[in-house]
Structures are given as C-alpha cells and as structure tokens.
Scaffold this active site. Structure first.
Site, PDB file in Angstrom:
ATOM      1  N   LYS A   1     -14.064   0.278   5.209  1.00 22.33           N
ATOM      2  CA  LYS A   1     -13.079  -0.681   4.675  1.00 22.33           C
ATOM      3  C   LYS A   1     -13.406  -2.109   5.120  1.00 22.33           C
ATOM      4  CE  LYS A   1      -9.372  -2.405   2.951  1.00 22.33           C
ATOM      5  NZ  LYS A   1      -9.211  -2.594   1.519  1.00 22.33           N
TER       6      LYS A   1
ATOM      7  N   CYS B   1      -5.377  -9.218   3.299  1.00 17.71           N
ATOM      8  CA  CYS B   1      -6.499  -8.414   3.798  1.00 17.71           C
ATOM      9  C   CYS B   1      -7.699  -9.211   4.306  1.00 17.71           C
ATOM     10  CB  CYS B   1      -6.943  -7.450   2.712  1.00 17.71           C
ATOM     11  SG  CYS B   1      -5.716  -6.174   2.441  1.00 17.71           S
TER      12      CYS B   1
ATOM     13  N   VAL C   1       0.825  -1.205   0.000  1.00 16.80           N
ATOM     14  CA  VAL C   1       0.000   0.000   0.000  1.00 16.80           C
ATOM     15  C   VAL C   1       0.863   1.261   0.000  1.00 16.80           C
ATOM     16  CG1 VAL C   1      -1.612   1.358   1.402  1.00 16.80           C
ATOM     17  CG2 VAL C   1      -2.058  -1.033   0.969  1.00 16.80           C
TER      18      VAL C   1
HETATM   19  P1  NAD Z   1       3.167  -4.563   4.177  1.00 17.32           P
HETATM   20  O1  NAD Z   1       3.467  -5.506   5.270  1.00 17.32           O
HETATM   21  O2  NAD Z   1       3.397  -4.986   2.745  1.00 17.32           O
HETATM   22  O3  NAD Z   1       3.987  -3.213   4.396  1.00 17.32           O
HETATM   23  C1  NAD Z   1       4.132  -2.567   5.608  1.00 17.32           C
HETATM   24  C2  NAD Z   1       5.521  -1.932   5.637  1.00 17.32           C
HETATM   25  O4  NAD Z   1       5.608  -1.055   6.759  1.00 17.32           O
HETATM   26  C3  NAD Z   1       6.657  -2.937   5.799  1.00 17.32           C
HETATM   27  O5  NAD Z   1       7.561  -2.821   4.711  1.00 17.32           O
HETATM   28  C4  NAD Z   1       7.310  -2.558   7.143  1.00 17.32           C
HETATM   29  O6  NAD Z   1       8.711  -2.722   7.134  1.00 17.32           O
HETATM   30  C5  NAD Z   1       6.931  -1.109   7.255  1.00 17.32           C
HETATM   31  N1  NAD Z   1       6.931  -0.563   8.632  1.00 17.32           N
HETATM   32  C6  NAD Z   1       6.416  -1.102   9.755  1.00 17.32           C
HETATM   33  N2  NAD Z   1       6.563  -0.249  10.801  1.00 17.32           N
HETATM   34  C7  NAD Z   1       7.171   0.831  10.317  1.00 17.32           C
HETATM   35  C8  NAD Z   1       7.581   2.074  10.884  1.00 17.32           C
HETATM   36  N3  NAD Z   1       7.382   2.355  12.188  1.00 17.32           N
HETATM   37  N4  NAD Z   1       8.200   2.977  10.109  1.00 17.32           N
HETATM   38  C9  NAD Z   1       8.407   2.708   8.796  1.00 17.32           C
HETATM   39  N5  NAD Z   1       8.030   1.561   8.189  1.00 17.32           N
HETATM   40  C10 NAD Z   1       7.423   0.649   8.948  1.00 17.32           C
HETATM   41  O7  NAD Z   1       1.656  -4.134   4.375  1.00 17.32           O
HETATM   42  P2  NAD Z   1       0.586  -3.717   3.246  1.00 17.32           P
HETATM   43  O8  NAD Z   1       0.071  -4.918   2.544  1.00 17.32           O
HETATM   44  O9  NAD Z   1       1.132  -2.596   2.450  1.00 17.32           O
HETATM   45  O10 NAD Z   1      -0.594  -3.193   4.175  1.00 17.32           O
HETATM   46  C11 NAD Z   1      -0.483  -1.990   4.906  1.00 17.32           C
HETATM   47  C12 NAD Z   1      -1.851  -1.627   5.449  1.00 17.32           C
HETATM   48  O11 NAD Z   1      -2.746  -1.374   4.357  1.00 17.32           O
HETATM   49  C13 NAD Z   1      -2.499  -2.728   6.274  1.00 17.32           C
HETATM   50  O12 NAD Z   1      -3.262  -2.155   7.291  1.00 17.32           O
HETATM   51  C14 NAD Z   1      -3.422  -3.408   5.266  1.00 17.32           C
HETATM   52  O13 NAD Z   1      -4.510  -4.034   5.887  1.00 17.32           O
HETATM   53  C15 NAD Z   1      -3.881  -2.236   4.442  1.00 17.32           C
HETATM   54  N6  NAD Z   1      -4.296  -2.583   3.085  1.00 17.32           N
HETATM   55  C16 NAD Z   1      -3.574  -3.499   2.362  1.00 17.32           C
HETATM   56  C17 NAD Z   1      -3.974  -3.796   1.051  1.00 17.32           C
HETATM   57  C18 NAD Z   1      -3.221  -4.811   0.234  1.00 17.32           C
HETATM   58  O14 NAD Z   1      -3.764  -5.235  -0.793  1.00 17.32           O
HETATM   59  N7  NAD Z   1      -2.029  -5.213   0.616  1.00 17.32           N
HETATM   60  C19 NAD Z   1      -5.082  -3.148   0.486  1.00 17.32           C
HETATM   61  C20 NAD Z   1      -5.748  -2.192   1.242  1.00 17.32           C
HETATM   62  C21 NAD Z   1      -5.347  -1.921   2.544  1.00 17.32           C
END
Ligand code: NAD
Length: 460
Positions: free
Chosen positions: A208, A277, A11
């Site tokens: 969401k 998700c 995201v």
């Molecule tokens: P992800 O695990 O791919 O990415 C999260 C990133 O955040 C990681 O790279 C991690 O190293 C980093 N991180 C963690 N703590 C941190 C900090 N304090 N400072 C800087 N970086 C930090 O997660 P994602 O799939 O991108 O999902 C993120 C959010 O978006 C979640 O809440 C998810 O539910 C939501 N979401 C995801 C999707 C999807 O399709 N993946 C779609 C909509 C919403």
C-alpha cells in the site's frame, strides 16, 4: 457471511455497504453516534458518488446495520475488518485508533465461541498487524493468533470513485497469518473479478505504501518540472509532459489505438497532492524507513516539492497583482479533488491561509465541501464560503482554480470577465481553455508556464 466493519469513514463505510450489496450480512461500527444514526436512517454520512443509493437499499433490506458498540457487531461476525483512521503523528504513524479498536475487538472475542478473522484494512506500517495488533488482540482476548484469524488486506479505493473501485478492484492483496485466515478472506471476496495475491502480513502493508509513494512521485516530478519551466520562462510544462508521455513505453499503441494509461494523469503539473492518504502515507513511510535505519531521500523530496507548491501559487499571484491586502480573491474548489467532500490536506487550505495572511478577502466556492472546510478554517471576516461560483467571482481581483470540478472547468472566459473586477485567472490544474480566457480579455496564469523574458509574452 457475517462481517463487522470497525470505523465507518470513507473506507469502512464503502467496504460495509459494498460487502452488503454482494450479499454479506454487515454490521458497521463507529464511535460517532451521528454517523451510526445517519446510516441506520438510510442516509450516507459522507459524500461519495453512488454510495447513498446502495446504502439506502442494503439498510432497507436488512443487510447492513450500524452500531456504536464494537461488541454488539463482533458478536457473531466471521470477519472483523478494522478500517479506523491512521493519521500522521509528530513521530510517524499514530496507531492509537488501531490499538483502541484491537483492544475492543479482543475483549469482544473473549465472549465469542466461533472462529473470527481480524482483518486490518487501514493503512499501517509494516509490522503493525503481525506484531502490534496481534499482541493487543492476544492480550485482550486471552487467545493466541491461530485460535482467531489475522490478516492484512490493504484498500486501494480512490475517493470520488470509491464504490466502483471497491466493486471492481485491480487486485486483492491478502496478507495472512495462516492459511485458514486467508481462506476465510478469499471466501468473503468470492464473486469479485480480480487477481488475489497472497503475501505475508508485512508485504501487504508495504504494498500500500509503495503504491501511494510511486503515484505521489509522479505528481511531484511533474511539479518539479513545472518549477524548472517557470524558472526558465517560455517553456510550457504541459507541452513538455504531454510530449514525454507519448513515448510508447508510457502510451503504447495497441491495434493502432493509442492507449493512455491512467497513471499519466498523475504526471500533470498542479498545486500539489492532498487528501487523506498521500501526504500522511508518505510521512509515515519516511519515519518508518528512518526508524529502520535507512534515510529515503526520494520520499523526503516528494514531500518537500509537494509542500512548496501551494505557497508558490500565492507567490505568483502576488507577483502579478502586487499587494493582496483588501483584494478579493475567489478560490474555486475546496475539496482535495472533484467527486469528494474530503478536505483533508487539501491544497486550498494553505492557499487560503497564505491569502489571508496577506490580507486578501477570500471567497471559497465548492459544491459539497464547504462544511468540512469550515470545520477546519471557520468563515469569518475576510473569509466566506459559497456553493455558487458566480457569488465567489463577483467583484474579485483574481480567481484561483484549485479543484477541477467539471462546472468550474467549464466557466467561460466571458463569465470571468463579466463577474470579476480584474479578470486574472490562476489555473492550478492546467485544465482551463487559455485561448477562450484571453479572447474574452482575461489574464491567464498557469502552473508551469511563465512568459519568456523579452519574448512574445505568454501572459499579457
Ligand atoms: P476516516 O477518518 O474517514 O474514518 C475513520 C472512522 O473510524 C471515523 O468515522 C472514526 O469515528 C472511526 N473510529 C475511530 N476509532 C474507532 C473505534 N475504536 N471504533 C469504531 N470507530 C472508530 O478514515 P478513512 O479515510 O476511511 O481511512 C481509514 C483507513 O483507510 C486509514 O488508514 C487510511 O489511510 C486508509 N485508506 C483510506 C483511503 C481513502 O481514500 N480515504 C483509501 C485507502 C486506504
């Protein structure tokens, strides 16, 4: 506009890259040094169609830079987007990454003179932004909400089409603490052609979860129907669902043309939903609801039906092949869906585990998700991964199509027949051409389709 995005996963990175592409100055932050290094070297740390090309361009043009340190990015950002993970913990949503990130942002805001809006884009349970995150930001910054802005802006992108979904959203939801926060976010989204819905913070958070629960309910409904069809025998769930969804309330005719809404794709029998998700969001919604004093039976059933589905696949295979010990089984597809290298909660994981527990020798094939899978379930004796479906099929006694990558869907019956020791093909997505497989002498097993007892035999 200067934007900081905290968390450069699916995201965060897509958000950062796309906002840079529409002209904003973006700073992405991630704790993982290798992710930051990869971005700054113009290489996408994750696979998502179209992302690598845009990332390379915006970094080259100086519109996107990555940091490991939040304060460096928050420095002069007008919008600070939190896009860190929100995994499911034992008692519900795990907010530890959100809280750590809010603390870091709050601390950085102490040094900042201008006005910034902190936006939660991660999926969080209602109350998180307005209560939990706000309090952490206030404590760390020494300011009150209003002196800094606060908003919740859920993300609906789908992995595999994330760039397109971000660039052409169906709707932009802005939950805002105050009007000023909302206006800043509206300005950030200038040029995006989508309705903007302004709601309160908790409603933005609930939208969401409700969207994901509704889509997941369609998948589990289709799978429950498949189970009933399997129990009855002689009824093909796909015929049933195809006929049902021709109802004009699902598929209207507009100007004589049959319209098949995208939602119908979720009403398909398969081996269950996975990904980062649906499973965790339904789990979080269940815990949240119970905590608030309501027991959501439907949400609980969606999860239960989904969890059983991969195990049923292996049970059916065992029913057909008998003892699986020492038999080679090809698992075609490891990613939770085509177009992504994401293996979080992928159905191939419980399928492979069940096969290994029964002593089967597993060859897992995937074009892009092998490394991610090996991080969770390392290769070793009895389990290996390959990028080549021919190698996976060679000498196997069964093939299970889990991820419908186009290349895998197109494998012909004659190829299965040529490569496999015993050409039994389990179609977990109901996408294979059964006629072609059977004409080539393969044995076909499909989710939601078993022979009628004493009938003309769906499966030879
Ligand atoms: P992800 O695990 O791919 O990415 C999260 C990133 O955040 C990681 O790279 C991690 O190293 C980093 N991180 C963690 N703590 C941190 C900090 N304090 N400072 C800087 N970086 C930090 O997660 P994602 O799939 O991108 O999902 C993120 C959010 O978006 C979640 O809440 C998810 O539910 C939501 N979401 C995801 C999707 C999807 O399709 N993946 C779609 C909509 C919403």
């Amino acid at each position: 506009m200067k934007v900081a995005v905290i968390g450069a996963g699916y995201v965060g990175l897509v958000t950062g890259v796309c906002l840079a592409a529409v002209g904003h100055q973006v700073a992405c932050v991630d704790k993982k040094a290798e992710v930051v290094e990869s971005i700054n070297q113009r290489r996408s740390p994750l696979y998502e169609p179209g992302l690598a090309e845009i990332l390379c361009r915006v970094v080259e043009e100086g519109r996107l830079q990555a940091f490991t340190d939040t304060s460096a990015a928050v420095n002069d950002a007008e919008v600070i987007i939190i896009a860190v993970g929100t995994p499911l913990g034992p008692g519900g949503i795990d907010l530890s990454y959100i809280l750590a990130s809010a603390r870091e942002i709050g601390t950085a805001l102490r040094e900042r003179e201008g006005y910034s809006v902190v936006v939660v884009k991660s999926t969080v349970i209602p109350g998180t932004t307005g209560e939990t995150v706000r309090k952490v930001l206030e404590a760390a910054s020494g300011m009150r909400a209003g002196e800094f802005g606060l908003a919740m802006n859920p993300e609906f992108l789908r992995e595999g089409s994330a760039v397109e979904d971000f660039m052409y959203p169906d709707r932009i939801i802005i939950g805002a603490w105050d009007e000023r926060s909302c206006e800043v976010l509206r300005r950030m989204y200038t040029g995006f052609d989508a309705p903007v819905l302004k709601v309160n913070l908790a409603a933005a958070e609930m939208i969401k979860y409700t969207a994901n629960a509704l889509l997941a309910s369609l998948v589990s409904f289709a799978n429950e129907t498949a189970c009933i069809c399997e129990a009855a025998g002689g009824i093909d769930v796909q015929e049933v669902l195809s006929a049902v969804t021709l109802d004009k309330r699902f598929s209207p005719r507009i100007d004589g043309e049959l319209v098949r809404p995208g939602m119908i794709q979720y009403l398909r029998a398969g081996c269950g939903f996975g990904g980062s998700c649906f499973p965790k969001d339904l789990g979080a919604l269940l815990s949240f609801s119970r905590e608030k004093g309501y027991d959501p039976r439907l949400v609980e059933s969606i999860i239960q039906v989904n969890q059983k589905q991969p195990h049923r696949i292996v049970q059916r295979l065992e029913g057909r092949l008998g003892n699986l010990a020492e038999k080679k089984v090809a698992v075609l597809g490891l990613a939770f869906k085509p177009g992504t290298d994401d293996v979080r909660e992928t159905p191939s994981l419980p399928i492979i585990r069940d096969l290994r527990e029964r002593g089967a020798v597993v060859a897992g094939a995937d074009p892009v998700a092998r490394e991610n899978m090996a991080d969770i379930l390392p290769a070793g004796p009895g389990l290996r991964y390959t990028g080549d479906w021919e190698t996976a099929l060679e000498g196997s006694s069964a093939a299970i199509l889990v991820t419908p990558w186009p290349d895998y869907v197109e494998i012909s019956g004659s190829n299965y027949r040529r490569l496999m020791k015993f050409p039994l093909v389990m179609d977990c997505r109901r996408v294979l051409d059964r006629g072609d497989l059977e004409a080539a002498g393969c044995h076909y097993l499909g989710v939601g389709l078993v022979p009628e007892q004493g009938g003309d035999g769906y499966e030879s």
